[in-house]
Design a protein around this motif. Structure first.
Motif, PDB file in Angstrom:
ATOM      1  N   LYS A 137     -13.373 -27.241 -36.563  1.00 40.21           N
ATOM      2  CA  LYS A 137     -12.650 -28.097 -37.502  1.00 40.21           C
ATOM      3  C   LYS A 137     -13.401 -28.316 -38.809  1.00 40.21           C
ATOM      4  N   PHE A 138     -14.719 -28.164 -38.786  1.00 33.33           N
ATOM      5  CA  PHE A 138     -15.482 -28.342 -40.023  1.00 33.33           C
ATOM      6  C   PHE A 138     -15.089 -27.312 -41.074  1.00 33.33           C
ATOM      7  N   LEU A 139     -14.594 -26.140 -40.646  1.00 34.29           N
ATOM      8  CA  LEU A 139     -14.142 -25.141 -41.613  1.00 34.29           C
ATOM      9  C   LEU A 139     -12.824 -25.553 -42.253  1.00 34.29           C
ATOM     10  N   GLY A 140     -11.985 -26.276 -41.509  1.00 31.80           N
ATOM     11  CA  GLY A 140     -10.714 -26.727 -42.066  1.00 31.80           C
ATOM     12  C   GLY A 140     -10.889 -27.663 -43.230  1.00 31.80           C
ATOM     13  N   ALA A 141     -12.006 -28.415 -43.259  1.00 34.26           N
ATOM     14  CA  ALA A 141     -12.264 -29.313 -44.378  1.00 34.26           C
ATOM     15  C   ALA A 141     -12.590 -28.550 -45.654  1.00 34.26           C
ATOM     16  N   ARG A 142     -13.058 -27.315 -45.531  1.00 33.49           N
ATOM     17  CA  ARG A 142     -13.393 -26.518 -46.708  1.00 33.49           C
ATOM     18  C   ARG A 142     -12.167 -25.783 -47.249  1.00 33.49           C
ATOM     19  N   SER A 143     -11.429 -25.148 -46.348  1.00 34.28           N
ATOM     20  CA  SER A 143     -10.255 -24.377 -46.766  1.00 34.28           C
ATOM     21  C   SER A 143      -9.407 -24.078 -45.543  1.00 34.28           C
ATOM     22  N   ARG A 144      -8.104 -24.374 -45.634  1.00 34.32           N
ATOM     23  CA  ARG A 144      -7.221 -24.087 -44.509  1.00 34.32           C
ATOM     24  C   ARG A 144      -7.101 -22.580 -44.278  1.00 34.32           C
ATOM     25  N   ALA A 145      -7.072 -21.804 -45.366  1.00 37.17           N
ATOM     26  CA  ALA A 145      -6.959 -20.350 -45.220  1.00 37.17           C
ATOM     27  C   ALA A 145      -8.190 -19.780 -44.519  1.00 37.17           C
ATOM     28  N   ARG A 146      -9.376 -20.251 -44.897  1.00 35.35           N
ATOM     29  CA  ARG A 146     -10.603 -19.779 -44.253  1.00 35.35           C
ATOM     30  C   ARG A 146     -10.624 -20.167 -42.781  1.00 35.35           C
TER      31      ARG A 146
END
Length: 378
Positions: A137-146
């Motif tokens: 989930k920490f990646l979702g805070a940076r970019s939903r596409a990523r």
């Protein structure tokens, strides 16, 4: 650890006599390890790699019932997994030999297997494994596409590994009494666990699991490859062998795997032998390269989950460390003390600056420059 772009500021020295030029004191750099220490780390890493490789070979022999279920056509893949085991054990040993990584390893896995943490927060570890290790989930805070692309790659690779490794090692087999189906049995270590019809949906999923994995991996890997070719921030610090080559390998492995299925269904086996060799070479190269490329972080991630648990349990006890200058919370007190210990291990003589938040570090650095560096040019 402090942000990479923020070197901890050096404290202003006491004022000298009027008119004297005061220079900023630079802490001594940590001395590099000597040849003896490097040889010791290399010897331990080599020994660890050899032991893990031999254990895997023994597991292959025993799991395949003394090689009775081992498919000799899959020998190159099995040999590649043995080299993979050696490389992972070797590099992991070298990694945890560094002071910072060793402290992360001890604290992370200490929290991971702590009975006290389990009693205080029994659901914390399963939730962190699911959210931090599984769904990231920490990646979702940076970019939903990523985040979506990373999830596609992650679950595609997990599915491929769960199918490929046991099949390559001869741990499970698909057998048919008639020799050509459609009734098949899946056996693990010689024990029947499932019977299925190759012509129904279960049979289709069984025989096309790797195709599904490839369909998941290709869009995720292509997105990151496109991003690394277009994003200015990614272009600046990327290296071909470290950042781009692993993505290219995943795409080649997935595409050649799908082409094998295409050849068998639509071309009646045309070009199958060439595609099989190409697929084998790409898979073997990728497996051997994993410990030395960016995908090694997959092996490191469980220790980071333990560190997240370490910080979470400290927050539950309200052990929050506040910045000494502005009073804003920095992190948990045990985490800050752990960071201070790491800097002491590295012989960095400005470990007191872990007590300041990133903003205050920048302010202190600017004040030190204006008061002592720029003053020397007047």
């Amino acid at each position: 650890m402090p942000e990479p772009s923020e070197a901890p500021a050096v404290p202003p020295p006491p004022p000298g006599p009027p008119g004297a030029t005061v220079a900023t004191e630079t802490p001594p750099a940590p001395s590099p390890p000597g040849p003896g220490a490097r040889r010791s780390v290399t010897a331990r890493a080599t020994l660890a790699g050899a032991v893990v490789s031999l254990l895997l070979v023994a597991a292959i022999v025993l799991g395949s019932r003394l090689l009775r279920d081992f498919d000799s056509a899959l020998l190159p893949y099995a040999v590649a997994t043995v080299f993979l085991a050696f490389g992972v054990a070797y590099r992991y040993t070298v990694w945890v030999s560094a002071p910072g990584a060793r402290r992360l390893f001890r604290k992370g896995f200490g929290s991971f297997f702590s009975a006290d943490n389990f009693r205080r927060a029994p659901t914390a570890l399963p939730r962190m494994i699911a959210t931090y290790l599984g769904f990231q989930k920490f990646l979702g805070a940076r970019s939903r596409a990523r985040w979506i692309a990373h999830q596609l790659m992650f679950w595609g690779c997990i599915l491929a590994a769960l199918i490929t490794f046991p099949l390559t090692w001869g741990w499970f087999t698909f057998t048919s009494d008639t020799g050509s189906g459609p009734g098949y049995e899946m056996r693990i270590w010689g024990f029947k666990v499932l019977g299925f019809n190759a012509l129904n949906i279960v049979g289709w999923l069984m025989f096309h699991g790797l195709d599904i994995a490839a369909v998941l991996v290709i869009p995720g890997a292509c997105y990151f490859l496109w991003r690394r070719m277009k994003d200015r921030g990614a272009i600046t610090g990327q290296r071909f062998a470290y950042d781009l080559l692993p993505l290219i390998c995943l795409i080649v492995v997935s595409v050649t795997g799908l082409l094998l299925t295409f050849s068998s269904i639509f071309l009646h086996g045309g070009g199958y032998e060439f595609l099989a060799i190409l697929h084998m070479v790409s898979v073997v190269f990728t497996l051997i390269y994993i410990p030395f490329g960016k995908f090694f972080h997959i092996v490191q991630r469980p220790a980071a989950v333990g560190m997240q648990l370490f910080k979470y349990t400290a927050r539950q006890d309200e052990q929050v460390f506040a910045c000494k200058r502005c009073g804003e919370p920095i992190d948990t007190t045990p985490y800050v003390e752990n960071l201070r210990g790491t800097m002491q291990d590295l012989k960095l003589d400005y470990n007191a600056f872990v007590e300041y938040c990133p903003r205050c570090k920048r302010v202190l650095r600017g004040n030190a420059y204006l008061s002592h560096v720029k003053k020397g040019f007047k």
